[in-house]
Design an enzyme around this catalytic site. Structure first.
Site, mmCIF file in Angstrom:
data_model
loop_
_atom_site.group_PDB
_atom_site.id
_atom_site.type_symbol
_atom_site.label_atom_id
_atom_site.label_comp_id
_atom_site.label_asym_id
_atom_site.label_seq_id
_atom_site.Cartn_x
_atom_site.Cartn_y
_atom_site.Cartn_z
ATOM 1 C CB CYS A 140 -0.914 -0.019 1.216
ATOM 2 S SG CYS A 140 -2.118 1.309 1.253
ATOM 3 C CB CYS A 167 46.909 -3.011 -24.975
ATOM 4 S SG CYS A 167 46.470 -2.879 -26.718
#
Length: 366
Positions: free
Chosen positions: A171, A200
């Site tokens: 709720c 790299c």
């Protein structure tokens, strides 16, 4: 940051082959673009994100400056709005519900049902982490309070009178929810760039091209003393520059924290000035930060990783970004253009496979 352990499962792969110099100049592969997920923009709220799930610890004094008085009263002071407020309680429009305070994803519309209570009601939450619970004994009643799993804001209460299959009724206060209908996409992204180096640049570039939310990745150079250095100059290790990538990402789909988590997953940040057989300061593990926020996000993650994941200390350097220099054209999209070359098959492909395994839910849709 315990969640990191779920992402950084094992120490990154060690590189076995050196990053070879190549003069194979080919055109860059075009990156496909895809539609963005449903997002909400709240520039006045720096903590709001529909993608970041990292726990927030923001004091109420700060929330009070950001939230509207009505939302603050409900979210931070556990107030309750009047029943039957607006149309959200009975809406059956398909879409997604987010925490109005921090943007955390809470419910999908197929988890919603129209309840006679007058507040938006759901029978299930999107994930077990999205909502947390605690006992609420206020007003002489014994109830279960439901709070946002990311920012701990009050959402409503959980009851045991919902429909199957769960029998639960979440709720919720409508003011605590943001709703985005299905089919609504943002017309423009909120883009940012970050520059990182992890050995790299061919390897790092190839990985990030597969991360959802990344718009573009360019290989290049940063740091050092030489303006606009060439690949040959950087390869000597005498310029002080590092091989890096510049990543442009959409902040509505990914974030700096995730960018850095990928970074620390696909390379070894504990080896000084080397990745496998690639040796030299040009291959150092480095994050070039543009501002204090980038620096702090990196520092916090490194601290957590040192404590929880890596047995050897992380040696990644944090350096202020002065300028990014784009590398020669034949370096751009190198993996896509050279998949059958030995270096791509033996070094880059395993990194991509590891990334795809650890971040399988964050891959671009092809």
């Amino acid at each position: 940051m315990k969640k990191i352990l779920n992402l950084l499962v094992i120490i990154p792969l060690f590189v076995l082959n050196a990053c070879g110099q190549s003069n194979n100049k080919q055109k860059n592969t075009t990156t496909k673009t895809i539609a963005m997920e449903n997002v909400i923009s709240k520039p006045e709220n720096p903590y709001y994100s529909n993608t970041d799930t990292k726990k927030l610890n923001v004091p109420n004094a700060e929330w009070k400056k950001i939230l509207s008085p009505d939302l603050y009263a409900v979210a931070r002071e556990a107030d309750t709005e009047r029943a039957f407020t607006g149309t959200m309680w009975k809406s059956e429009t398909k879409g997604t519900y987010y925490c109005a305070t921090c943007g955390n994803k809470l419910f999908k519309s197929d988890q919603k049902f129209v309840s006679s209570c007058g507040w938006p009601s759901f029978f299930e939450q999107t994930s077990k982490e999205s909502i947390t619970f605690k006992d609420d004994n206020s007003y002489g009643m014994r109830r279960i309070e439901a709070n946002c799993g990311r920012c701990d804001s009050h959402l409503g209460h959980l009851f045991d009178d919902g429909p199957e299959p769960t029998g639960k009724r979440y709720c919720m206060n409508a003011i605590s929810l943001d709703f985005v209908p299905d089919g609504v996409v943002s017309t423009s992204g909120d883009f940012e760039t970050v520059v990182i180096g992890g050995g790299c640049f061919w390897c790092v570039e190839a990985v990030y091209q597969n991360l959802d939310g990344v718009k573009s990745v360019y290989s290049g150079y940063a740091g050092g003393t030489v303006e606009n250095p060439s690949y040959e100059e950087v390869s000597t290790g005498r310029t002080g520059a590092a091989e890096v990538v510049e990543i442009t990402y959409d902040k509505t789909k990914t974030n700096l924290d995730e960018i850095f988590k990928v970074f620390f997953t696909v390379h070894d940040p504990t080896t000084l000035n080397r990745q496998g057989a690639d040796v030299g300061t040009q291959y150092r593990s480095v994050i070039f930060y543009k501002n204090e926020n980038e620096k702090k996000v990196a520092q916090d993650l490194i601290k957590d990783l040192n404590n929880e994941v890596f047995s050897n200390k992380i040696v990644t350097t944090l350096e202020p970004l002065k300028k990014f220099y784009k590398a020669e054209e034949y370096h751009q999209g190198y993996y896509e253009n050279n998949k059958n070359k030995p270096y791509c098959e033996m070094v880059i492909q395993p990194k991509i496979e590891k990334f795809e395994k650890v971040f399988k839910n964050r891959l671009k849709k092809k």
